[in-house]
Design a protein around this motif. Structure first.
Motif, PDB file in Angstrom:
ATOM      1  N   LEU A 200       0.894  -1.162   0.073  1.00 11.48           N
ATOM      2  CA  LEU A 200       0.107   0.054  -0.183  1.00 11.48           C
ATOM      3  C   LEU A 200       0.728   1.368   0.008  1.00 11.48           C
ATOM      4  CD1 LEU A 200      -2.863  -1.137   2.431  1.00 11.48           C
ATOM      5  CD2 LEU A 200      -2.860  -1.112   0.059  1.00 11.48           C
ATOM      6  N   ASP A 201       2.009   0.966   0.459  1.00 11.34           N
ATOM      7  CA  ASP A 201       3.027   2.387   0.291  1.00 11.34           C
ATOM      8  C   ASP A 201       3.787   2.172  -0.857  1.00 11.34           C
ATOM      9  OD1 ASP A 201       2.228   3.626   2.834  1.00 11.34           O
ATOM     10  OD2 ASP A 201       3.309   1.931   3.879  1.00 11.34           O
TER      11      ASP A 201
ATOM     12  N   TRP B 237     -10.070   1.355   4.708  1.00  8.57           N
ATOM     13  CA  TRP B 237     -10.823   0.307   4.118  1.00  8.57           C
ATOM     14  C   TRP B 237      -9.798  -0.514   3.668  1.00  8.57           C
ATOM     15  CZ3 TRP B 237     -10.472  -1.816  -0.905  1.00  8.57           C
ATOM     16  CH2 TRP B 237     -11.464  -2.698  -1.376  1.00  8.57           C
ATOM     17  N   GLN B 238      -8.498  -0.270   3.009  1.00 10.34           N
ATOM     18  CA  GLN B 238      -7.827  -1.195   2.587  1.00 10.34           C
ATOM     19  C   GLN B 238      -7.112  -1.920   3.770  1.00 10.34           C
ATOM     20  OE1 GLN B 238      -5.195   1.646   0.278  1.00 10.34           O
ATOM     21  NE2 GLN B 238      -5.859   0.754  -1.574  1.00 10.34           N
ATOM     22  N   ASP B 239      -6.862  -1.228   4.855  1.00  9.80           N
ATOM     23  CA  ASP B 239      -6.386  -1.794   6.066  1.00  9.80           C
ATOM     24  C   ASP B 239      -7.397  -3.064   6.465  1.00  9.80           C
ATOM     25  OD1 ASP B 239      -3.890  -0.805   6.119  1.00  9.80           O
ATOM     26  OD2 ASP B 239      -4.670   0.784   7.359  1.00  9.80           O
ATOM     27  N   LYS B 240      -8.518  -2.573   6.774  1.00  9.59           N
ATOM     28  CA  LYS B 240      -9.545  -3.511   7.260  1.00  9.59           C
ATOM     29  C   LYS B 240      -9.726  -4.855   6.256  1.00  9.59           C
ATOM     30  CE  LYS B 240     -12.564  -0.180   9.571  1.00  9.59           C
ATOM     31  NZ  LYS B 240     -13.843   0.517   9.396  1.00  9.59           N
TER      32      LYS B 240
ATOM     33  N   LEU C 222      -5.633  -4.887  -1.445  1.00 10.82           N
ATOM     34  CA  LEU C 222      -6.073  -4.585  -2.816  1.00 10.82           C
ATOM     35  C   LEU C 222      -5.664  -3.240  -3.174  1.00 10.82           C
ATOM     36  CD1 LEU C 222      -9.588  -5.630  -2.970  1.00 10.82           C
ATOM     37  CD2 LEU C 222      -7.626  -6.553  -4.213  1.00 10.82           C
ATOM     38  N   PRO C 223      -4.468  -2.790  -3.623  1.00  9.15           N
ATOM     39  CA  PRO C 223      -3.824  -1.610  -4.123  1.00  9.15           C
ATOM     40  C   PRO C 223      -4.582  -1.308  -5.402  1.00  9.15           C
ATOM     41  CG  PRO C 223      -2.049  -3.245  -3.753  1.00  9.15           C
ATOM     42  CD  PRO C 223      -3.051  -3.808  -3.925  1.00  9.15           C
ATOM     43  N   LEU C 224      -4.921   0.329  -5.313  1.00  6.83           N
ATOM     44  CA  LEU C 224      -5.557   0.623  -6.534  1.00  6.83           C
ATOM     45  C   LEU C 224      -4.483   1.354  -7.276  1.00  6.83           C
ATOM     46  CD1 LEU C 224      -9.019   2.270  -4.913  1.00  6.83           C
ATOM     47  CD2 LEU C 224      -8.641  -0.212  -5.753  1.00  6.83           C
ATOM     48  N   PHE C 225      -4.056   0.600  -8.224  1.00  6.92           N
ATOM     49  CA  PHE C 225      -3.016   1.105  -9.174  1.00  6.92           C
ATOM     50  C   PHE C 225      -3.265   0.918 -10.795  1.00  6.92           C
ATOM     51  CE2 PHE C 225      -2.804  -3.534  -8.817  1.00  6.92           C
ATOM     52  CZ  PHE C 225      -2.545  -4.094 -10.069  1.00  6.92           C
ATOM     53  N   HIS C 226      -2.538   1.750 -11.282  1.00  9.57           N
ATOM     54  CA  HIS C 226      -2.539   1.701 -12.874  1.00  9.57           C
ATOM     55  C   HIS C 226      -1.122   1.850 -13.455  1.00  9.57           C
ATOM     56  CE1 HIS C 226      -1.548   5.662 -14.320  1.00  9.57           C
ATOM     57  NE2 HIS C 226      -2.142   6.096 -13.013  1.00  9.57           N
TER      58      HIS C 226
END
Length: 335
Positions: free
Chosen positions: A193-194, A247-250, A259-263
């Motif tokens: 996430l980082d 939300w991502q941590d939960k 679920l990283p939101l990436f592109h």
């Protein structure tokens, strides 16, 4: 947003590299789900016998991912992985010799979004691991959930992947045959996430289990830093405390992965998509930290070795960052 399209005339080798990375991203993101779907379709269709026999095989073979896996040199040498490693490209750099009469625990940093450097260097034979480190056999430890997926589990074991369970790491490091390398991506899902371009934040301060395992088995600790890993994708801003990060941590706490939101880029254009950008990856393997076996290490002994590991990791980063494209002003951040 202006879309930058790829030129029509591109060498065949580059097209093959893009195709190789496309299938890798598909395998990483969707192949496990597809395999589960195929198993269910077979089970409730005309080919139910295949699923039944595979379920029996799965029951009998359940412990294999915890006991060294079942690697296949044929899979690791596939030509598709050659094009995969050339896409970025991925480079493996040795800083010192490693004695094959010892076992090693490689701490891999950073996680990045999809851990491309760890896969390319330790699950294929196309970046020179055997040549650089003769007599050593790498095992990449990943989240145990993936080994519950029918068919998919056998595929990833073929590349040399095993579970990240304590039992699995212990099996690799306690094997009577020396020269084993347990490769652990220390930061795990939390660190992904980082994984922002230009960011060097490592989730490691509370992660000491790998230190304890090294002490219990007398495995030599080796810090590994993969420069360029965080440059492959762009993530939506998710600073700690934001609603997205919460939300991502939960989700991570519940499911064990996140679920990283990436592109990245697309197949025929460079502006958006799920393919990683063509950025070079330089995976630098540091010098081993001598570890004396201690079957029952105290918390103080674990903390002492952990601090030494952090010092060596920072040293490895500082000595190599400018050489591999990291500005001098950027420093490691441990969280």
């Amino acid at each position: 947003m202006k879309v930058e399209f790829a030129p029509l005339k591109i060498p065949l080798a580059r097209r093959l590299q893009t195709a190789a990375v496309l299938q890798w991203v598909f395998s990483f993101v969707l192949l496990a789900q597809c395999c589960c779907m195929i198993f269910i379709i077979f089970l409730f269709g005309d080919y139910w016998v295949i699923s039944v026999f595979y379920a029996l095989w799965l029951y009998l073979d359940w412990e294999t991912p915890h006991t060294g896996g079942r690697r296949s040199q044929w899979i690791r040498q596939w030509t598709v992985w050659k094009y995969f490693t050339e896409y970025f490209p991925i480079h493996l750099i040795k800083t010192s010799d490693l004695d094959p009469s010892q076992n090693y625990l490689f701490g891999f940093h950073p996680h990045g979004v999809l851990v491309a450097g760890a896969f390319g260097n330790f699950c294929t034979e196309h970046t020179g691991f055997k040549t650089l480190f003769p007599g050593l056999t790498p095992y990449l430890h990943i989240f145990h959930f993936w080994f519950k997926c029918p068919f998919f589990r056998d595929y990833i074991m073929g590349g040399g992947m095993v579970t990240s369970s304590k039992k699995s790491v212990s099996h690799v490091l306690s094997s009577e045959k020396s020269g084993n390398v347990a490769v652990i991506v220390i930061g795990g899902a939390e660190e992904s996430l980082d994984a922002h371009p230009g960011s060097m934040t490592l989730s490691i301060l509370r992660r000491k289990g790998f230190i304890k395992m090294a002490l219990k088995h007398g495995a030599q600790l080796v810090p590994v830093f993969s420069f360029g890993e965080n440059e492959l994708y762009k993530q939506i801003a998710n600073p700690k405390g934001s609603s997205l990060r919460t939300w991502q941590d939960k989700f991570r706490n519940i499911m064990g992965f996140t679920l990283p939101l990436f592109h990245g880029r697309g197949i025929f254009q460079y502006s958006f998509g799920f393919l990683p950008f063509r950025k070079p990856i330089y995976t630098v393997v540091g010098s081993p930290i001598a570890v004396k076996q201690n079957l029952s290490p105290s918390p103080e002994e674990i903390d002492h070795l952990h601090q030494k590991y952090l010092q060596e990791l920072k040293k490895l980063f500082d000595q190599n960052k400018e050489r591999y494209g990291i500005p001098e002003k950027i420093s490691l951040i441990f969280t």
